[in-house]
Design an enzyme around this catalytic site. Structure first.
Site, short mmCIF file in Angstrom:
data_model
loop_
_atom_site.label_atom_id
_atom_site.label_comp_id
_atom_site.label_asym_id
_atom_site.label_seq_id
_atom_site.Cartn_x
_atom_site.Cartn_y
_atom_site.Cartn_z
N HIS A 249 1.64 -3.03 -10.43
CA HIS A 249 0.98 -1.80 -10.55
C HIS A 249 1.02 -1.06 -9.28
O HIS A 249 1.20 0.12 -9.18
CB HIS A 249 -0.77 -2.19 -10.48
CG HIS A 249 -1.16 -3.11 -11.72
ND1 HIS A 249 -0.56 -2.99 -12.94
CD2 HIS A 249 -2.05 -3.92 -11.89
CE1 HIS A 249 -0.97 -3.65 -13.72
NE2 HIS A 249 -1.75 -4.51 -13.28
N LYS A 335 -8.66 -9.88 -3.77
CA LYS A 335 -9.62 -10.23 -4.70
C LYS A 335 -10.81 -10.53 -4.00
O LYS A 335 -10.48 -11.10 -2.70
CB LYS A 335 -9.20 -11.38 -5.97
CG LYS A 335 -8.11 -10.99 -6.62
CD LYS A 335 -8.63 -11.44 -8.12
CE LYS A 335 -7.59 -10.45 -9.08
NZ LYS A 335 -7.80 -9.97 -10.28
C1 BG6 Z 1 -4.63 -6.75 -14.18
C2 BG6 Z 1 -4.48 -7.95 -13.36
O1 BG6 Z 1 -3.16 -6.65 -14.54
O2 BG6 Z 1 -4.98 -5.77 -13.60
C3 BG6 Z 1 -6.28 -8.42 -13.17
O3 BG6 Z 1 -4.05 -8.99 -14.01
C4 BG6 Z 1 -6.86 -7.09 -12.40
O4 BG6 Z 1 -6.14 -9.45 -11.90
C5 BG6 Z 1 -6.58 -5.86 -13.23
O5 BG6 Z 1 -8.06 -7.46 -12.23
C6 BG6 Z 1 -7.10 -4.75 -12.55
O6 BG6 Z 1 -7.23 -3.53 -13.52
P1 BG6 Z 1 -8.06 -2.33 -13.17
O7 BG6 Z 1 -7.66 -1.19 -14.50
O8 BG6 Z 1 -9.54 -2.86 -13.37
O9 BG6 Z 1 -7.90 -1.93 -11.93
#
Ligand code: BG6
Length: 483
Positions: A249, A335
């Site tokens: 991400h 986290k």
């Molecule tokens: C996911 C992760 O890809 O993205 C998770 O595996 C995380 O750990 C999530 O909580 C977060 O996504 P967003 O869209 O809520 O920021």
């Protein structure tokens, strides 16, 4: 959407991802008229022996209460009627042959245009079964129509655990499907403000001359969550925060922030530029990394007692090219922190020859808040209103909820699923991009796995280890007044 029968198959239909993301996204698309009853059929596939009704009940229970009541209830019941369930294993042909029969049956109903068939297989499954499932799809479920159509598969991260395992997975998929048939989802690429990055950078004269090492001091890309690994400890412990958030991400966001202008908006042109950024990243040194693990993480029975998996990481990265040499890119994810937020902070250099002596109040900073409450704001210095000539830090603020009051910002998954149906790969990760991303992080990940780099414990609900803030200052980040 083009004509013909569209079959969407969600494999792993009773899993978390399907219930929380895939089916709700399909429902929202349906509600907005993108998937019409005449041509679309949705199939859930999983091992559990449940009925169509059971699956429909589960799907409705995962939609928000507002969607199940009042004006949406009619759409919901129409949507649920499109859904069928097929039970089968992930490594035997029987279930997939059955699935193929069901799909073919619908393709020949009088509603669909004769012969054309579009088949989308969404693997909401752990990557360990990707090879067998994709082989079964290839053997039993491909679109056979001579009148056209397509077969596509959608896969979710984690795509492997390191360079080697990811390359093996890519090779296996690559033998079965061509690259234009494979959609590797990174849902951050479906977020409104991530998609806005290209427009922002390349359609605004403001930014063009400033977006470089001459003017920018450092860039932070930050992800925070205010909850722990709840319910996902087993998965998370195997992967850790770098594989879960940073390697995909945040790195994707970095690419869009740092890349050169693509030749055009064609997916291949954009992805070519992203790959160049990844290939220019300098190997990460241990002193540029701070890892953390929140206290209580190992209390989860699915997490091993002596786990050294990081739940927090700050990594300072450098891009070796003409635009970015010397500018630290600070990627930070954690986290169980004190807030839930994802943002990009671009901090500009001091004004040379400052006559106001105002630099200690803070530098110019441009912040793009991806979530929650999408916004962009610029921190800048203005004259403090009043009789005296003094300065103050203020903000130019574009907050989406105020500016675009009538617009409902779509969920990332909605957009991306629609793209897969439309055949647009711009917001999906190409194979060479994935490889380059793993090349960056694999050496560090191996050092962590071998216990050579260890996490520092931090309190849940805190900012993470204090050492991370020290690393940030070392990288040149200067806290702005009030931040
Ligand atoms: C996911 C992760 O890809 O993205 C998770 O595996 C995380 O750990 C999530 O909580 C977060 O996504 P967003 O869209 O809520 O920021």
């Amino acid at each position: 959407l083009d004509n013909g029968c569209l079959s969407i198959v969600v494999l792993g239909a009773s899993g978390d991802l399907a219930k929380k993301k895939t089916f709700p996204a399909l429902f929202h698309l349906f509600k907005q008229g993108f998937l019409t009853t005449n041509e679309v059929h949705i199939f859930g596939y999983a091992r559990s022996k449940i009925t169509d009704e059971d699956l429909r009940d589960r799907i409705s229970s995962y939609l928000s209460p507002g969607e199940v009541s009042t004006e949406s209830s009619e759409s919901l019941s129409k949507f649920l009627k499109l859904i069928k369930y097929v039970s089968g294993s992930y490594d035997h042909e029987d279930g997939f042959l059955l699935l193929n029969d069901e799909i073919s049956k619908h393709e020949t109903t009088k509603n669909s245009q004769e012969g054309t068939s579009r088949r989308l297989f969404y693997l909401a499954l752990p990557p360990s079964v990707y090879p067998s499932v994709s082989k079964m799809i290839r053997t039993c479920c491909m679109n056979q129509s001579h009148l056209g159509g397509w077969t596509r598969i959608v896969v979710e991260k984690p795509f492997g655990k390191d360079l080697k395992s990811s390359e093996e997975l890519s090779a296996q998929l690559g033998e079965l499907f061509d690259e234009p048939q494979i959609y590797r989802i990174d849902h951050y690429l479906g977020k409104e403000l991530v998609q806005n990055l290209l427009v922002l950078r390349f359609a605004n004269r403001f930014f063009l001359p400033l977006w470089n090492r001459d003017n920018i001091a450092n860039i932070q890309i930050v992800f925070r969550e205010d909850f722990g690994t709840e319910g996902r400890g087993g998965y998370f412990d195997e992967y850790g925060i770098i594989r879960d958030i940073i390697q995909n991400h945040l790195l994707q966001v970095l690419c869009l922030v740092a890349m050169e202008k693509p030749v055009s908006l064609k997916p291949e042109h954009i992805r070519d530029e992203k790959v160049k950024v990844l290939q220019s990243v300098v190997p990460i040194k241990d002193e540029d990394v701070v890892l953390g693990q929140y206290q209580g993480y190992t209390d989860d029975p699915t997490v091993s007692d002596n786990s050294n998996t990081p739940t927090f990481a700050t990594v300072v990265m450098h891009i070796h090219n003409e635009r970015w040499e010397g500018v630290p890119f600070i990627l930070k994810a954690g986290k169980a922190l004190n807030s839930k937020k994802a943002e990009i902070r671009v901090q500009f250099k001091d004004v040379p020859g400052d006559i106001f002596k105002c630099q200690k109040q803070g530098r110019n900073e441009f912040v793009i808040r991806l979530q929650p409450s999408e916004a962009m704001y610029m921190k800048l210095t203005v004259k403090k209103p009043g009789l005296n000539m003094s300065t103050i830090q203020s903000e130019l603020d574009l907050s989406y909820s105020q500016r675009y009051q009538d617009v409902i910002i779509p969920e990332a998954y909605e957009r991306l699923i629609l793209d897969t149906v439309r055949g647009d790969q711009q917001h999906f990760v190409r194979r060479d991009e994935l490889k380059a991303a793993w090349e960056i992080f694999t050496p560090l990940l191996h050092r962590i796995d071998d216990g050579e780099v260890n996490p520092i414990s931090y309190k849940p609900g805190s900012r993470g280890p204090a050492e991370a803030d020290e690393l940030l200052s070392k990288a040149g980040y200067r806290q702005t007044h009030g931040y």
